[in-house]
Design a protein around this motif. Structure first.
Motif, PDB file in Angstrom:
ATOM      1  N   GLN A 185     -12.596 -10.832   2.526  1.00 31.19           N
ATOM      2  CA  GLN A 185     -12.804 -10.259   3.855  1.00 31.19           C
ATOM      3  C   GLN A 185     -12.831  -8.733   3.784  1.00 31.19           C
ATOM      4  N   GLU A 243      -6.963  -3.683  -1.377  1.00 34.75           N
ATOM      5  CA  GLU A 243      -8.194  -4.367  -1.770  1.00 34.75           C
ATOM      6  C   GLU A 243      -8.031  -5.062  -3.120  1.00 34.75           C
ATOM      7  N   ILE A 262     -12.119  -4.926   4.546  1.00 36.58           N
ATOM      8  CA  ILE A 262     -10.973  -4.224   5.127  1.00 36.58           C
ATOM      9  C   ILE A 262     -11.350  -2.760   5.314  1.00 36.58           C
ATOM     10  N   VAL A 265      -3.439  -3.722   4.148  1.00 35.88           N
ATOM     11  CA  VAL A 265      -3.703  -4.641   3.039  1.00 35.88           C
ATOM     12  C   VAL A 265      -4.427  -3.885   1.927  1.00 35.88           C
ATOM     13  N   ASN A 311      -6.354  -0.100   7.027  1.00 31.71           N
ATOM     14  CA  ASN A 311      -5.692  -1.388   6.892  1.00 31.71           C
ATOM     15  C   ASN A 311      -4.555  -1.287   5.886  1.00 31.71           C
ATOM     16  N   LYS A 352       0.811  -1.217   0.000  1.00 32.50           N
ATOM     17  CA  LYS A 352       0.000   0.000   0.000  1.00 32.50           C
ATOM     18  C   LYS A 352       0.845   1.268   0.000  1.00 32.50           C
ATOM     19  N   SER A 355     -10.442  -7.846   0.756  1.00 30.95           N
ATOM     20  CA  SER A 355      -9.218  -8.558   0.390  1.00 30.95           C
ATOM     21  C   SER A 355      -9.440 -10.038   0.637  1.00 30.95           C
TER      22      SER A 355
END
Length: 331
Positions: free
Chosen positions: A209, A219, A211, A217, A215, A169, A206
């Motif tokens: 799940q 997408e 997010i 993580v 976050n 990210k 992601s």
């Protein structure tokens, strides 16, 4: 154009997209590839096959020392804003891969640098240049669809990116919304002459799940709803690696009180697009698939640059698109 008349362009980043855009410019006859820079010897070799006369230099500093008319930037997203600003402040026009920046603030800083330096700034928002989207925009401008109240936008890439930095990210700024959603939001806002965005909400996932906005993580699936000035509602969905049964689904549907219009990729292709004008239950073909559109944005930039264009106020719209993405991300 003679060799003396051609623009002297440098290329920062000569991966797949960088060399594709180089090929488009070389084929246009508007430019000469004066210099190239890339940390990968393999990428440099591929670029030199297209432009054997180009000088290999070390990074952006090496390019800016070559007295160029413009620089094409095709590096990881985290570098775009700073590199664009550096080139503009050195007095060099810039064409940058999307996204121009990871946030509205980064993009606004680049646009301001373009204004201060009075140098042309272009971004590779290439889907504007499909024949189908050009035809749909003409319908919108002529009022042929009436009041447009709904827009549905989809970009599912069943392959997804192949470089690790896309999933970091800090380097990418985000996942499929940053990579694909930027094209969709730009198409809608550009088609409607950039109305104000009243509100926007997004749902990011992601690997199935949900997010949140903070976050780390990125997408791989997202849905979003944007409300535009005048009440138009825009619905967006995009993804990487979704099980869609084909390479890609890319669609833009505009619904108005007098008619509708659609841009759709054909048979899962990333390059073949058709467009239709709908009235009731009947449809009229607006455009058939054509293959030369991906270089449209960079050729348009080079044409303007060749004509002496400097800062273009239309660059302000790059900030509007980035602001919409920030709202989808909840930033």
């Amino acid at each position: 154009m003679t060799a003396a008349e051609k623009l002297r362009i440098g290329f920062l980043g000569t991966g797949r997209i960088g060399t594709m855009r180089m090929q488009s410019l070389l084929d246009s006859g508007l430019i000469g590839a004066a210099a190239i820079a890339d940390p990968s010897p393999q990428m440099l070799d591929a670029a030199r096959e297209l432009a054997p006369g180009a000088k290999v230099v070390d990074g952006l500093e090496g390019l800016l020392a070559e007295n160029l008319d413009g620089v094409v930037i095709a590096t990881p997203s985290a570098l775009h804003a700073a590199q664009s600003i550096q080139a503009l402040e050195a007095g060099t026009a810039v064409f940058c891969q999307k996204p121009l920046g990871r946030t509205e603030a980064e993009v606004a800083a680049v646009v301001e640098a373009s204004r201060r330096a009075d140098r042309l700034l272009g971004v590779d928002l290439s889907y504007r240049h499909t024949a189908g989207m050009v035809a749909i925009r003409d319908l919108l401008r002529r009022g042929s669809l009436g009041k447009v109240f709904g827009i549905d936008l989809v970009f599912h890439n069943a392959y997804g990116p192949d470089k690790p930095w896309f999933f970091d990210k800090a380097l990418s700024g985000g996942g499929c919304v940053m990579d694909l959603g930027v094209h969709l939001v730009d198409l809608a806002l550009w088609g409607l002459d950039f109305p104000k965005i009243v509100s926007a909400t997004g749902n990011l996932f992601s690997k199935g799940q949900p997010i949140g906005p903070h976050n780390d993580v990125v997408e791989d699936y997202a849905s979003a709803t944007l409300t535009l000035g005048g009440g138009t509602v825009l619905r967006l969905a995009c993804s990487w690696h979704l099980n869609v049964g084909r390479d890609a689904i890319i669609e833009a549907d505009f619904y108005g009180t007098l008619g509708g219009a659609s841009l759709k990729n054909q048979n899962g292709s990333f390059f073949d697009f058709g467009a239709w004008h709908h009235t009731g239950t009947s449809s009229q073909v607006l455009a058939e698939p054509e293959r030369d559109w991906p270089g449209g944005a960079i050729i348009d930039w080079a044409g303007k640059l060749s004509s002496g264009a400097r800062f273009d106020p239309e660059a302000e719209h790059f900030t509007a698109v980035s602001a919409a993405l920030d709202q989808i991300y909840g930033r």
